[in-house]
Motif scaffolding. Structure first.
Motif, short mmCIF file in Angstrom:
data_model
loop_
_atom_site.label_atom_id
_atom_site.label_comp_id
_atom_site.label_asym_id
_atom_site.label_seq_id
_atom_site.Cartn_x
_atom_site.Cartn_y
_atom_site.Cartn_z
N ASN A 221 -9.34 24.32 -71.89
CA ASN A 221 -8.08 24.91 -72.40
C ASN A 221 -8.30 25.84 -73.58
OD1 ASN A 221 -8.82 22.38 -73.66
ND2 ASN A 221 -6.94 22.58 -74.86
N LEU A 222 -9.30 25.53 -74.42
CA LEU A 222 -9.52 26.37 -75.61
C LEU A 222 -10.15 27.71 -75.22
CD1 LEU A 222 -10.76 23.63 -78.12
CD2 LEU A 222 -8.42 24.44 -77.69
N THR B 149 -15.71 24.20 -80.16
CA THR B 149 -16.23 24.15 -78.80
C THR B 149 -17.36 25.17 -78.67
OG1 THR B 149 -15.77 24.91 -76.54
CG2 THR B 149 -14.14 25.49 -78.20
N VAL B 150 -18.52 24.71 -78.18
CA VAL B 150 -19.70 25.59 -78.10
C VAL B 150 -19.47 26.70 -77.08
CG1 VAL B 150 -22.15 25.69 -77.51
CG2 VAL B 150 -21.27 23.79 -78.88
N THR B 151 -19.25 26.35 -75.81
CA THR B 151 -19.10 27.41 -74.81
C THR B 151 -17.75 28.12 -74.96
OG1 THR B 151 -18.36 25.74 -73.24
CG2 THR B 151 -20.66 26.46 -73.07
N ASP C 277 -26.29 15.59 -77.77
CA ASP C 277 -27.32 15.69 -76.71
C ASP C 277 -28.56 14.88 -77.03
OD1 ASP C 277 -26.70 19.17 -75.76
OD2 ASP C 277 -25.60 17.31 -75.45
N VAL D 290 -18.10 13.17 -79.78
CA VAL D 290 -17.87 14.46 -79.11
C VAL D 290 -17.33 14.28 -77.70
CG1 VAL D 290 -18.96 16.60 -78.33
CG2 VAL D 290 -19.63 15.58 -80.52
N ARG E 76 -29.01 13.94 -70.09
CA ARG E 76 -29.65 13.31 -71.26
C ARG E 76 -29.82 11.81 -71.05
NH1 ARG E 76 -31.67 18.04 -72.82
NH2 ARG E 76 -30.02 19.57 -72.93
C1 EPZ Z 1 -22.06 22.48 -74.81
O1 EPZ Z 1 -21.10 22.01 -73.89
C2 EPZ Z 1 -23.41 22.14 -74.22
N1 EPZ Z 1 -23.59 22.86 -72.94
C3 EPZ Z 1 -23.52 20.63 -74.01
O2 EPZ Z 1 -24.84 20.37 -73.54
C4 EPZ Z 1 -23.33 19.94 -75.36
O3 EPZ Z 1 -23.36 18.54 -75.17
C5 EPZ Z 1 -21.98 20.35 -75.96
O4 EPZ Z 1 -21.92 21.80 -76.07
C6 EPZ Z 1 -21.77 19.78 -77.36
O5 EPZ Z 1 -22.81 20.18 -78.20
C7 EPZ Z 1 -23.93 24.17 -72.98
O6 EPZ Z 1 -24.07 24.77 -74.02
C8 EPZ Z 1 -24.12 24.84 -71.65
P1 EPZ Z 1 -17.88 21.65 -76.13
P2 EPZ Z 1 -19.55 22.45 -74.05
O7 EPZ Z 1 -16.96 22.68 -75.56
O8 EPZ Z 1 -19.46 23.80 -74.64
C9 EPZ Z 1 -13.71 19.46 -76.02
C10 EPZ Z 1 -26.47 19.38 -72.19
O9 EPZ Z 1 -26.81 18.20 -72.17
N2 EPZ Z 1 -13.17 20.73 -75.49
O10 EPZ Z 1 -18.52 21.92 -77.45
O11 EPZ Z 1 -18.88 22.22 -72.74
C11 EPZ Z 1 -14.64 18.78 -75.02
O12 EPZ Z 1 -13.89 17.96 -74.15
C12 EPZ Z 1 -24.99 19.75 -72.24
O13 EPZ Z 1 -27.26 20.36 -72.23
C13 EPZ Z 1 -11.79 20.84 -75.29
O14 EPZ Z 1 -11.03 19.90 -75.53
O15 EPZ Z 1 -19.05 21.39 -75.10
C14 EPZ Z 1 -15.56 17.96 -75.90
O16 EPZ Z 1 -14.93 16.73 -76.19
C15 EPZ Z 1 -24.14 18.54 -72.02
N3 EPZ Z 1 -11.29 22.00 -74.78
C16 EPZ Z 1 -15.64 18.80 -77.19
O17 EPZ Z 1 -14.57 19.75 -77.13
C17 EPZ Z 1 -12.10 23.08 -74.49
O18 EPZ Z 1 -11.58 24.12 -74.05
C18 EPZ Z 1 -16.94 19.57 -77.33
O19 EPZ Z 1 -17.12 20.26 -76.13
C19 EPZ Z 1 -13.50 22.94 -74.71
C20 EPZ Z 1 -14.02 21.77 -75.22
#
Ligand code: EPZ
Length: 416
Positions: free
Chosen positions: A124-125, A162-164, A304, A326, A370
């Protein structure tokens, strides 16, 4: 399906060089959609997620060659703008093509990634940020249909880091008209590496690495070669392997500055840690001290590395409490570690780990990337034989892990 067999009880000794960071390579591959022409990426890990991402780009019309750790991607013939469900469902990072496609081509049809083993993983973000930049997004039949005549810079505040999400929004903003500010942006080193790669292509990005990123839109970007940073999670995984087996392991060609929180926690368990410019050495203790840890966005303790540390703490001399802040379901490895004799009690976001003197080899099953690493680590330290099945999870993010561990003395082999 392959499985990996380990005969535990061997102290690991020696030097290992980690591969490039998967989670930097994936967004940087997506960013190539912002340019037209051929780009050379070096130090790219030969892992399944990179191959899958290449398939996503080829489905859009890109050409790709992958030789050793050098990846060349030519985006001159991009003529399709759809990332299909069958690819996105196998690797959620494919969702990273949405921002660049909207910025460069004004259209995109990308499957929603859906959840995975460790959580619901909403996007969503990502969508909120892209809409703030002026994209029109419709969600139908599990796909995002996006349109954008001209994205416009704006101020975006992310309610959670959020990373991605930060990466998708940043890649859309670099070609927007005007300035974009992303507040509460993710600070992970992989986000920084993407920004550096974008800057080499002509983008104007400042503040990356802090929680406030500023992007001055430019009309176009040029292809530019880039060296991917070393994988800090792979480095951390090998450091835990050295500590857990009471060995002496040095990681060469890494960036210690990216490992701060992990090194602090390893020292707290009683391991000796030495740090150089581009290397880290760990000398394991007889038996780890317990500790309490909570995962957090960078620069906090990385989620991770949570599963790997749980394996180490399952043999510590006392009780440890792990808080996974997280993701909501990232303890799938606990049940498998318990099959090896670990005593782990889950209470919501917390895992209470009562250290036991010894783990025992057993057949166990990998459930996510992981988690599979933590089972390998437990097998290295356990008495007897451990067989880890479903290692395709492991191959998503670790390049030749059994060869690297065998070079450190581990008795480990892959069985078809
Ligand atoms: C990235 O995932 C990594 N993947 C993950 O690595 C890593 O665990 C994660 O960041 C946290 O560091 C890549 O970079 C490809 P987030 P990402 O968006 O971006 C919530 C691995 O093992 N959220 O930072 O998907 C989400 O639910 C993988 O290599 C929202 O609510 O993680 C989570 O609780 C696993 N809405 C928190 O934020 C959104 O739109 C962090 O997620 C996006 C995220």
């Amino acid at each position: 399906m392959d499985c990996i067999e380990i005969e535990g009880g061997v102290q690991l000794h020696g030097h290992v060089r980690v591969s490039g960071a998967k989670n930097a390579a994936l967004p940087i591959m997506a960013s190539l959609l912002l340019t037209t022409g051929a780009t050379r990426l070096r130090n790219v890990p030969r892992v399944r997620d990179v191959v899958t991402f290449g398939q996503v780009l080829q489905a859009l019309g890109a050409k790709m060659s992958f030789d050793a750790s050098e990846l060349v991607i030519d985006t001159s013939a991009i003529d399709r703008y759809e990332a299909p469900y069958d690819l996105v469902k196998t690797m959620r990072a494919s969702f990273l093509v949405l921002g660049p496609l909207l910025a460069r081509y004004g259209q995109a049809r990308v499957s929603l990634p859906g959840g995975c083993a460790i959580g619901a993983r909403p996007v969503n973000l990502h969508l909120k940020g892209l809409q703030a930049l002026g994209a029109r997004l419709e969600l139908t039949q599990g796909y995002v249909h996006g349109y954008a005549d001209q994205l416009r810079g704006t101020a975006i505040v992310l309610p959670s880091a959020t990373v991605t999400g930060t990466e998708n929004i940043m890649m859309a903003a670099v070609l927007a008209k005007g300035t974009t500010i992303i507040d509460n942006a993710a600070r992970e080193p992989e986000v920084v590496d993407l920004a550096e790669s974008l800057t080499q292509m002509g983008a104007r990005v400042t503040g990356v690495g802090s929680s406030c990123i500023s992007i001055e839109g430019v009309p176009r970007l040029q292809p530019a070669a880039h060296d991917i940073i070393p994988d800090r999670i792979e480095a951390g995984t090998f450091l835990v392997a050295g500590a857990m087996t009471g060995g002496d392991v040095t990681i060469d060609h890494c960036l210690p500055v990216h490992l701060g929180a992990l090194l602090d926690h390893l020292r707290a368990t009683g391991a000796a840690v030495e740090v150089g410019d581009d290397w880290v050495r760990v000398i394991g203790s007889e038996r780890a001290y317990p500790l309490d840890l909570a995962t957090a966005p960078y620069p906090g303790f990385p989620t991770d590395m949570q599963a790997q540390m749980m394996a180490l703490l399952s043999r510590a001399n006392g009780r440890s409490i792990i808080s996974e802040t997280v993701f909501e379901n990232r303890y799938m490895h606990a049940a498998e570690l318990s099959r090896m004799g670990a005593e782990i009690h889950l209470e919501g976001a917390d895992a209470i780990v009562m250290g036991v003197p010894q783990l025992h080899g057993a057949p166990v099953m990998a459930t996510d990337l992981r988690a599979s690493a933590s089972l390998i680590l437990a097998g290295l330290a356990a008495q007897g034989i451990t067989t880890v099945s479903r290692v395709y999870h492991l191959d998503r993010g670790y390049e030749q892990i059994e060869a690297k561990l065998a070079a450190l003395g581990a008795k480990i082999r892959r069985l078809p």
